[in-house]
Design an enzyme around this catalytic site. Structure first.
Site, short mmCIF file in Angstrom:
data_model
loop_
_atom_site.label_atom_id
_atom_site.label_comp_id
_atom_site.label_asym_id
_atom_site.label_seq_id
_atom_site.Cartn_x
_atom_site.Cartn_y
_atom_site.Cartn_z
N LYS A 1 43.51 41.20 46.97
CA LYS A 1 42.37 41.35 46.07
C LYS A 1 41.55 42.54 46.53
CE LYS A 1 38.29 39.09 44.20
NZ LYS A 1 37.52 37.84 44.05
N LYS B 1 45.26 41.52 42.44
CA LYS B 1 44.10 41.64 41.57
C LYS B 1 43.28 42.86 41.93
CE LYS B 1 39.87 39.17 40.57
NZ LYS B 1 39.02 38.07 40.88
C1 PBG Z 1 34.85 35.91 42.83
C2 PBG Z 1 35.79 36.31 41.74
C3 PBG Z 1 35.72 37.53 41.06
C4 PBG Z 1 36.69 37.48 40.06
C5 PBG Z 1 37.35 36.25 40.16
N1 PBG Z 1 36.78 35.54 41.23
C6 PBG Z 1 34.78 38.66 41.19
C7 PBG Z 1 34.46 39.21 42.51
O1 PBG Z 1 35.22 39.12 43.46
O2 PBG Z 1 33.37 39.78 42.61
C8 PBG Z 1 36.91 38.59 39.09
C9 PBG Z 1 37.62 38.28 37.84
C10 PBG Z 1 37.50 39.29 36.77
O3 PBG Z 1 36.92 40.39 36.93
O4 PBG Z 1 38.01 39.01 35.68
N2 PBG Z 1 35.30 35.11 43.83
#
Ligand code: PBG
Length: 322
Positions: A194, A247
């Protein structure tokens, strides 16, 4: 000319014969936003067509999606500031609206695959995924909170937990706790690679969950790196993850390919909020054909090697394929 590649493109019938990659709702998970209360359906300003639902209307929306063939859902809660604190205590309060909603969804639709999010940010007054002390994100202390959250979600009947926090060691820690407490059938889809990405902006609008200070670069990965993804994947494999996720998706197709070629676990990709909003914004201005752009980007994610796609386009895709 002995080789004329155009021969294999000469008609729709021939083109479909040689088509390598296909899209199906069976491979999609639909992320949804939940708010407390009842009778709420509020559009997310930066994500046209995507709403925050209260549980009563979310149940109806899930039912409508199931009729279109969508069988997997990932629910994220939007908490009011008043319920947030530094230790995310609301995340494991058994009476909290998120856990009650998960329970209700599973009770109404036992046949679906229900996924939840494990991270502190929706409940944290600091807006970070981990516990903050003196401006730092503490790793091992965060694990304890994630563990409680995971057990509470497993108890609510969730099929797949999605640790999205990027703390070290959390998959193994959560797997151990689940097994000790009789939840050996609860799966883990790890947010393996991520990245600290600008493409999460609209999601943070939807949940009001932007960090109150700094950024997430001490835990989310540097977009410049790919080798680290291999380390993260090694660890998640060893620690018992059932799926490895990359991601965002579109700017990280190389990472999806890297993991899909090197690991036997199913690879998931999160086609994140910003990737959705970009296409929507351009399509709404008539700058590109939104349906085709959606189709092409989802295809590219599958072609790169993702088995599963988490995408805000799931319902639209399902409607178009009817
Ligand atoms: C936070 C989380 C995020 C997303 C999913 N879980 C955002 C972040 O890490 O700030 C992002 C999902 C998206 O942008 O569609 N734990």
């Amino acid at each position: 000319m002995l080789r004329r590649p155009r021969r294999n493109r000469k008609s729709e019938a021939v083109r479909s014969l040689i088509e390598e990659t296909s899209l199906s709702v069976n491979d999609m998970i639909f992320p949804m936003f939940l708010v407390a209360g009842s009778n709420h359906k509020i559009e997310v300003a930066s994500m046209p067509g995507i709403y925050r639902f209260s549980i009563d209307l979310m149940l109806r929306e899930i039912e409508a999606c199931m009729k279109l063939g969508i069988m997997a859902f990932d629910v994220f809660p939007a908490y009011p500031e008043t319920l947030k604190d530094s230790i995310a205590s609301e995340s494991y309060n058994p009476e909290t609206f998120y856990l009650k909603a998960l329970r209700e969804i599973k009770k109404n639709f036992p046949e679906i695959c229900l996924m939840s999010d494990v991270a502190m940010d929706p409940y944290s007054s600091d807006g970070h995924d981990g516990l903050v002390k003196n401006g730092k994100i503490l790793n091992d202390e965060t694990l304890e909170i994630l563990g409680r959250m995971s057990l509470a979600q497993a108890d609510a009947g969730v099929d797949i937990l999605g640790p999205s926090d990027m703390m070290d060691g959390r998959v193994g820690y959560i797997r151990g706790l689940l097994d000790e407490n009789g939840y050996s059938e609860t799966s883990i889809m790890s947010y393996t690679a991520k990245y600290a990405s600008a493409f999460y902006g609209p999601f943070r609008d939807a949940l009001d969950s932007a960090p109150k200070f700094g950024d997430k670069k001490t835990y989310q990965m540097n977009p410049a790196n790919s080798k680290e993804a291999l380390i993260e994947a090694d660890l998640d494999m060893e620690e018992g993850a059932d799926f490895l996720m990359v991601k965002p998706a579109l700017a990280y197709l190389d990472i999806i390919k890297l993991l899909s070629e090197n690991y036997p676990l199913p690879i998931a990709a999160y086609n994140v909020s910003g990737e959705y909003s970009m296409i929507k914004a351009a399509a709404n201005r008539g700058w590109l054909d939104g349906d085709r752009a959606m189709h092409e980007s989802l295809l590219s994610i599958r072609r790169a090697g993702a088995k599963v796609i988490l995408t805000y386009f799931a319902k639209e895709f399902a409607l178009l394929s009817k």
